[in-house]
Design an enzyme around this catalytic site. Structure first.
Site: not given
Length: 295
Positions: A151, A147-148, A224
């Protein structure tokens, strides 16, 4: 939740300091049109320079600020098997996402959280809490890292900086217009600007800046969902859903400093007007979105 809130707080502080400094240096006098009214063209240019300046400065120091706010320690050489696994996982995911290897760090905190920040894809940082390493299974932690990394791959910090720059521009522009109106209508100043203009403009800048952050938070919530989808591609949809479920079921609430709250993966809970200032959607909505994409 950390990244966004810290970015916004730093940005707001910078533009207020820049505004006061330029006022003391007399630079803002160019906004007066023949000493009678505001030169709106000059004001718009001035607002854009200060607005984007504050945003870009915040972006450039974001990684440094995040490290110092959390006490995150960058892994230079792995000291144990866990740190070795972290480096290898982020390296593999970064390669899959087509980005340079981010720095990897660990910060001491009991909450299950992680964040990514940095001014560019080539200068990024992914940090995880000690609580995450202790409280998640490897496949769940891998999904959080994915997930990071997403980003970073999506350029979310740069996108946020550009959006914030536009918001700043209008905040500064409108605060000066409000100050000018108060000066002319309430205090009847006919030429130049009196103290009421500057006091009103600074107060309006702070108030409008806080209100305008709701716009930035809306964009943050959209990003997100995209990062969750990217994490699902890198680590598997089931693992991403399991990681979000683990966060939702966690008893401990986030212990990140408030200024860093919008940087982490877990987000925050809010109802009513508070929801407007949430940097993350509720975990239930994020889980539902991933499950819906499965069907």
């Amino acid at each position: 939740m950390k990244r966004v809130f810290l970015f916004l707080a730093t940005n707001l502080a910078i533009i207020v300091v820049l505004s006061i400094t330029l006022r003391l240096l007399g630079v803002e006098r160019i906004l007066d049109e023949q000493g009678v009214g505001l030169d709106l063209n000059a004001l718009l240019i001035f607002s854009a320079v200060i607005g984007f300046g504050g945003s870009l400065i915040s972006l450039m120091i974001s990684k440094w600020t995040a490290r110092h706010m959390t006490g995150a320690q960058v892994i230079e050489r792995p000291r144990d098997a866990t740190e070795q696994w972290l480096l290898e996982t982020v390296q593999r995911q970064a390669r899959q996402a087509g980005i340079p290897m981010p720095q990897v760090a660990i910060y001491d905190s009991p909450d299950i959280n992680a964040f990514a920040t940095g001014p560019s894809k080539r200068s990024s940082l992914v940090a995880v809490s000690t609580g995450l390493l202790r409280g998640m299974r490897r496949e769940e932690a891998e999904a959080v890292l994915a997930h990071e990394v997403s980003h970073v791959a999506n350029g979310d910090m740069v996108t946020l900086a550009l959006i914030q720059g536009v918001v700043n521009t209008f905040v500064i522009f409108l605060s000066r217009v409000i100050g000018h109106l108060v000066d002319r209508v309430v205090f009847k100043v006919e030429r130049g600007h009196g103290p009421a203009f500057w006091i009103t403009a600074i107060i309006a800048e702070i108030v409008l800046g806080i209100l305008a952050s709701a716009i930035v938070m809306w964009f943050s919530r959209r990003r997100e969902f995209r990062a969750d989808a990217g994490g699902a591609q890198l680590a598997g949809r089931g693992a991403m859903i399991a990681a979000l479920e683990r966060l939702r079921q966690s008893v401990d609430r986030p212990h990140l400093p408030d200024q860093m709250a919008a940087f982490g993966i877990s987000g925050q809970i809010g109802q009513g007007l508070k929801r407007l200032f949430m940097s993350h959607p509720p975990l239930e909505e994020r889980i539902a979105a991933l499950k819906a994409a499965q069907q």
